[in-house]
Design a protein around this motif. Structure first.
Motif, PDB file in Angstrom:
ATOM      1  N   LEU A 298     -50.378  13.054  -4.654  1.00 57.31           N
ATOM      2  CA  LEU A 298     -50.953  14.383  -4.401  1.00 57.31           C
ATOM      3  C   LEU A 298     -50.049  15.468  -4.962  1.00 57.31           C
ATOM      4  O   LEU A 298     -48.818  15.300  -5.010  1.00 57.31           O
ATOM      5  CB  LEU A 298     -51.060  14.605  -2.885  1.00 57.31           C
ATOM      6  N   ALA A 299     -50.649  16.582  -5.350  1.00 60.35           N
ATOM      7  CA  ALA A 299     -49.846  17.736  -5.752  1.00 60.35           C
ATOM      8  C   ALA A 299     -50.623  19.001  -5.432  1.00 60.35           C
ATOM      9  O   ALA A 299     -51.853  19.035  -5.580  1.00 60.35           O
ATOM     10  CB  ALA A 299     -49.530  17.674  -7.240  1.00 60.35           C
ATOM     11  N   LEU A 300     -49.897  20.016  -4.959  1.00 65.88           N
ATOM     12  CA  LEU A 300     -50.536  21.303  -4.654  1.00 65.88           C
ATOM     13  C   LEU A 300     -50.111  22.311  -5.716  1.00 65.88           C
ATOM     14  O   LEU A 300     -48.911  22.475  -5.977  1.00 65.88           O
ATOM     15  CB  LEU A 300     -50.141  21.767  -3.253  1.00 65.88           C
ATOM     16  N   PHE A 301     -51.109  22.950  -6.343  1.00 69.07           N
ATOM     17  CA  PHE A 301     -50.880  23.914  -7.426  1.00 69.07           C
ATOM     18  C   PHE A 301     -51.389  25.282  -7.001  1.00 69.07           C
ATOM     19  O   PHE A 301     -52.449  25.380  -6.370  1.00 69.07           O
ATOM     20  CB  PHE A 301     -51.667  23.516  -8.678  1.00 69.07           C
ATOM     21  N   LYS A 302     -50.662  26.344  -7.392  1.00 68.99           N
ATOM     22  CA  LYS A 302     -51.273  27.669  -7.319  1.00 68.99           C
ATOM     23  C   LYS A 302     -52.348  27.698  -8.409  1.00 68.99           C
ATOM     24  O   LYS A 302     -52.164  27.092  -9.487  1.00 68.99           O
ATOM     25  CB  LYS A 302     -50.242  28.760  -7.606  1.00 68.99           C
ATOM     26  N   ALA A 303     -53.470  28.409  -8.137  1.00 64.52           N
ATOM     27  CA  ALA A 303     -54.579  28.428  -9.106  1.00 64.52           C
ATOM     28  C   ALA A 303     -54.047  28.838 -10.474  1.00 64.52           C
ATOM     29  O   ALA A 303     -53.300  29.817 -10.591  1.00 64.52           O
ATOM     30  CB  ALA A 303     -55.654  29.396  -8.633  1.00 64.52           C
ATOM     31  N   GLY A 304     -54.377  28.076 -11.492  1.00 64.28           N
ATOM     32  CA  GLY A 304     -53.985  28.380 -12.873  1.00 64.28           C
ATOM     33  C   GLY A 304     -52.641  27.800 -13.270  1.00 64.28           C
ATOM     34  O   GLY A 304     -52.313  27.780 -14.453  1.00 64.28           O
TER      35      GLY A 304
ATOM     36  N   GLU B  83     -49.758  25.031 -14.121  1.00 60.21           N
ATOM     37  CA  GLU B  83     -49.703  23.676 -14.682  1.00 60.21           C
ATOM     38  C   GLU B  83     -48.638  22.826 -13.998  1.00 60.21           C
ATOM     39  O   GLU B  83     -48.603  21.608 -14.159  1.00 60.21           O
ATOM     40  CB  GLU B  83     -49.433  23.732 -16.194  1.00 60.21           C
ATOM     41  N   GLN B  84     -47.727  23.488 -13.271  1.00 59.49           N
ATOM     42  CA  GLN B  84     -46.666  22.782 -12.548  1.00 59.49           C
ATOM     43  C   GLN B  84     -46.906  22.924 -11.045  1.00 59.49           C
ATOM     44  O   GLN B  84     -47.215  24.025 -10.567  1.00 59.49           O
ATOM     45  CB  GLN B  84     -45.283  23.379 -12.901  1.00 59.49           C
ATOM     46  N   ALA B  85     -46.724  21.836 -10.325  1.00 61.54           N
ATOM     47  CA  ALA B  85     -47.023  21.823  -8.892  1.00 61.54           C
ATOM     48  C   ALA B  85     -46.000  22.630  -8.084  1.00 61.54           C
ATOM     49  O   ALA B  85     -44.824  22.695  -8.434  1.00 61.54           O
ATOM     50  CB  ALA B  85     -47.045  20.390  -8.392  1.00 61.54           C
TER      51      ALA B  85
ATOM     52  N   ARG C 167     -51.704  17.638 -15.530  1.00 61.16           N
ATOM     53  CA  ARG C 167     -52.465  16.676 -16.338  1.00 61.16           C
ATOM     54  C   ARG C 167     -52.427  15.254 -15.757  1.00 61.16           C
ATOM     55  O   ARG C 167     -53.240  14.408 -16.103  1.00 61.16           O
ATOM     56  CB  ARG C 167     -51.963  16.674 -17.790  1.00 61.16           C
ATOM     57  N   HIS C 168     -51.468  14.993 -14.877  1.00 63.52           N
ATOM     58  CA  HIS C 168     -51.345  13.660 -14.286  1.00 63.52           C
ATOM     59  C   HIS C 168     -52.468  13.375 -13.271  1.00 63.52           C
ATOM     60  O   HIS C 168     -52.785  12.216 -12.996  1.00 63.52           O
ATOM     61  CB  HIS C 168     -49.983  13.591 -13.585  1.00 63.52           C
ATOM     62  N   TYR C 169     -53.100  14.456 -12.710  1.00 63.07           N
ATOM     63  CA  TYR C 169     -54.014  14.289 -11.569  1.00 63.07           C
ATOM     64  C   TYR C 169     -55.473  14.251 -12.038  1.00 63.07           C
ATOM     65  O   TYR C 169     -55.816  14.821 -13.066  1.00 63.07           O
ATOM     66  CB  TYR C 169     -53.750  15.397 -10.539  1.00 63.07           C
ATOM     67  N   LYS C 170     -56.330  13.530 -11.265  1.00 64.09           N
ATOM     68  CA  LYS C 170     -57.672  13.221 -11.764  1.00 64.09           C
ATOM     69  C   LYS C 170     -58.802  13.812 -10.940  1.00 64.09           C
ATOM     70  O   LYS C 170     -59.961  13.775 -11.356  1.00 64.09           O
ATOM     71  CB  LYS C 170     -57.842  11.699 -11.828  1.00 64.09           C
ATOM     72  N   TYR C 171     -58.492  14.292  -9.742  1.00 60.47           N
ATOM     73  CA  TYR C 171     -59.529  14.863  -8.878  1.00 60.47           C
ATOM     74  C   TYR C 171     -58.918  16.105  -8.253  1.00 60.47           C
ATOM     75  O   TYR C 171     -57.749  16.077  -7.827  1.00 60.47           O
ATOM     76  CB  TYR C 171     -59.908  13.839  -7.791  1.00 60.47           C
ATOM     77  N   PHE C 172     -59.700  17.199  -8.214  1.00 59.03           N
ATOM     78  CA  PHE C 172     -59.135  18.464  -7.720  1.00 59.03           C
ATOM     79  C   PHE C 172     -60.001  19.058  -6.619  1.00 59.03           C
ATOM     80  O   PHE C 172     -61.237  19.002  -6.685  1.00 59.03           O
ATOM     81  CB  PHE C 172     -58.975  19.468  -8.880  1.00 59.03           C
ATOM     82  N   PHE C 173     -59.315  19.594  -5.634  1.00 64.36           N
ATOM     83  CA  PHE C 173     -59.982  20.230  -4.495  1.00 64.36           C
ATOM     84  C   PHE C 173     -59.381  21.633  -4.335  1.00 64.36           C
ATOM     85  O   PHE C 173     -58.170  21.772  -4.128  1.00 64.36           O
ATOM     86  CB  PHE C 173     -59.753  19.382  -3.230  1.00 64.36           C
TER      87      PHE C 173
END
Ligand SMILES: CC(C)(COP(=O)(O)OP(=O)(O)OC[C@H]1O[C@@H](n2cnc3c(N)ncnc32)[C@H](O)[C@@H]1OP(=O)(O)O)[C@@H](O)C(=O)NCCC(=O)NCCSC(=O)c1cc(O)c2ccccc2c1O
Length: 146
Positions: A102-108, A110-112, A12-18
């Motif tokens: 920056l943070a990298l997430f597995k798809a789906g 909520e925690q990086a 929720r902290h991040y504003k743009y997703f790639f």
């Protein structure tokens, strides 16, 4: 040593997703994505943001952004084949520098799986010296400020 920069792991902290997919040659002998590869995903996300959202044209623009600092915290493993998303936020805009969170997430998730920062400096290609971040970039970047 400088104070460590806060790198929140909550999506929720991040504003743009790639979004992206890990590749076969991301994995090392442990079967995990190797530490060096995370930076490529961060690079891709920022490059996409700069070129698609801010209109940067690296080959023809007089000035471009150079990385002067980067860091990454590894929290959980990622491997091939995973679908991933990089989240972006602007931590700070100075006169000629911009620090991305920056943070990298597995798809789906909520925690990086990893968090980090990149600092870019806007540089005139002819002089190789820093230049003020132009207003049109600054305005779009501010929309991602925390
Ligand atoms: C970049 C330099 C030419 C800057 O030197 P200069 O002397 O002109 O500037 P200053 O030292 O006065 O600093 C200006 C400004 O930057 C801040 N700053 C400088 N160093 C750091 C640092 N280490 N950490 C944090 N901040 C720093 C300083 O505080 C000032 O901030 P203000 O906001 O107050 O103005 C020179 O440093 C240089 O040439 N460095 C080498 C750069 C390099 O080779 N980088 C790696 C290759 S570039 C790259 O990898 C890359 C480029 C892109 O365009 C990308 C685009 C999209 C995605 C990824 C990209 C990418 O990975």
């Amino acid at each position: 040593m400088a104070d460590p920069v806060q790198c929140p792991s909550e999506k929720r902290h991040y504003k743009y997703f790639f979004s992206s997919r890990t590749r076969w040659d991301d994995n090392d002998h442990y079967g995990h994505m190797n530490n060096s590869k995370y930076y490529a995903y961060f690079d891709d996300a920022i490059g996409h943001f700069l070129m698609r959202e801010c209109g940067l044209q690296p080959l023809s623009d007089e000035s471009v952004f150079y990385v002067v600092h980067s860091q990454c915290n590894y929290l959980n493993s990622v491997s091939y084949p995973d679908e991933v998303e990089v989240g972006l936020v602007i931590n700070r805009i100075g006169s000629s520098s911009v620090q991305y969170g920056l943070a990298l997430f597995k798809a789906g998730a909520e925690q990086a799986s990893a968090t980090g920062t990149f600092t870019h400096v806007y540089v005139n290609k002819s002089t190789n010296k820093s230049a003020p971040v132009p207003e049109h970039f600054r305005k779009i970047m501010m929309s991602l400020a925390q």
